[in-house]
Motif scaffolding. Structure first.
Motif, PDB file in Angstrom:
ATOM      1  N   TYR A 246       0.630  -1.312  -0.002  1.00 13.69           N
ATOM      2  CA  TYR A 246       0.267  -0.577   0.137  1.00 13.69           C
ATOM      3  C   TYR A 246       0.669   1.194  -0.374  1.00 13.69           C
ATOM      4  O   TYR A 246       1.823   1.124   0.366  1.00 13.69           O
ATOM      5  N   PHE A 248       1.663   4.980   1.444  1.00 13.67           N
ATOM      6  CA  PHE A 248       0.369   5.907   2.166  1.00 13.67           C
ATOM      7  C   PHE A 248       0.468   6.888   2.369  1.00 13.67           C
ATOM      8  O   PHE A 248       1.709   7.820   2.219  1.00 13.67           O
ATOM      9  N   PHE A 270      -4.789   5.675   2.701  1.00 14.67           N
ATOM     10  CA  PHE A 270      -4.729   4.780   2.024  1.00 14.67           C
ATOM     11  C   PHE A 270      -4.388   4.096   0.634  1.00 14.67           C
ATOM     12  O   PHE A 270      -5.972   4.478   0.432  1.00 14.67           O
TER      13      PHE A 270
END
Length: 275
Positions: A246, A248, A270
């Motif tokens: 992911y 951020f 996210f």
């Protein structure tokens, strides 16, 4: 992101029904979870609450047009005290915010003592549906043609804009204008507008630092005040980091009308990687 309410990350949720110039979207990354906290008080405008949204959880393409929407939840959140501390640290105005109930929803727009719009309850909603189409010569057609639902829906009528993408040295963004259909608030009417965005970014491996501004002319005709009249310009800063599968992102926007009104928006996102 409406405001967040496209949801776009600006302090004025009134922008949710406006086709705005794009902020950096990292191209193929569309679905993302965002959390934004609003702190805006002064001259008849009060924005205090937090919005968690899933951007573009549903979208479809038809004849070259893309239709998208966002799902959001408006609540009191938990960021009131840190936001007050931020303004105090930089010597920025906080108005009566420290004396207001903490972590509760209160959004309102007043004019000459009359409350024209007010939200005090938490709840789920869907932002107004947005339509876009990429055309030739880096032109983009954008429109808001369908109302949303939920506590922050202010759709009044269709809005349409045409923007042109540009790149000048290390700066990039969009500029253009169109017709804003107005807001579902008594005595407010739509108007023509001009808007632009200007951004720079610095990439360090897969990390991205980004800063810039997004600005728009007056958003409507009818009751205005020194908070919303004339040019509304938001400074935008963010940093994106990769954590496993992911991305951020953390950032904030701040109204450039310094020392006039307490105005701040913190957001976290996210995003799935494109691997």
């Amino acid at each position: 992101m409406i405001f967040l309410l496209a949801l776009i990350p600006f302090s004025h949720p009134f922008w949710s029904s406006l086709p705005t110039p794009s902020v950096p979207d990292w191209k193929k990354i569309e679905e993302r979870l965002s959390i934004a906290s609003y702190a805006n008080m002064g001259d008849g405008v009060y924005m205090d609450g937090e919005i968690a949204s899933i951007s573009e959880p549903f979208s479809f393409h038809k004849n070259g047009f893309k239709v998208t929407g966002d799902i959001y939840y408006l609540g009191g959140g938990f960021m009131d005290s840190p936001i007050d501390s931020w303004h105090d640290f930089w010597g920025l105005p906080v108005g009566d915010r420290p004396n207001m109930p903490k972590n509760q929803v209160l959004m309102s727009f007043e004019h000459d003592g009359d409350v024209l719009w007010e939200v005090r309850d938490s709840g789920f909603g869907v932002s107004p549906l947005r339509v876009s189409k990429d055309m030739e010569n880096d032109l983009i057609l954008k429109a808001v043609v369908f109302p949303g639902v939920g506590p922050l829906d202010l759709y009044s009528g269709p809005s349409l804009a045409v923007y042109k993408k540009y790149k000048y040295g290390k700066w990039f963004g969009e500029y253009g204008g169109g017709w804003f259909g107005g807001l579902d608030i008594e005595t407010l009417e739509g108007t023509g507008f001009f808007a632009f965005s200007a951004f720079r970014e610095k990439k360090v491996y897969e990390n991205v630092l980004n800063f810039g501004i997004v600005s728009s002319t007056n958003l409507w005709t009818g009751p205005v005040n020194s908070t919303l009249e004339g040019q509304v310009t938001e400074l935008y800063l963010s940093a994106r980091f990769r954590i496993n599968e992911y991305f951020f992102r953390i950032g904030f926007s701040e109204d450039l009308s310094v020392n006039r009104v307490a105005d701040f928006n913190l957001f976290l996102e996210f995003l799935p990687t494109s691997d």
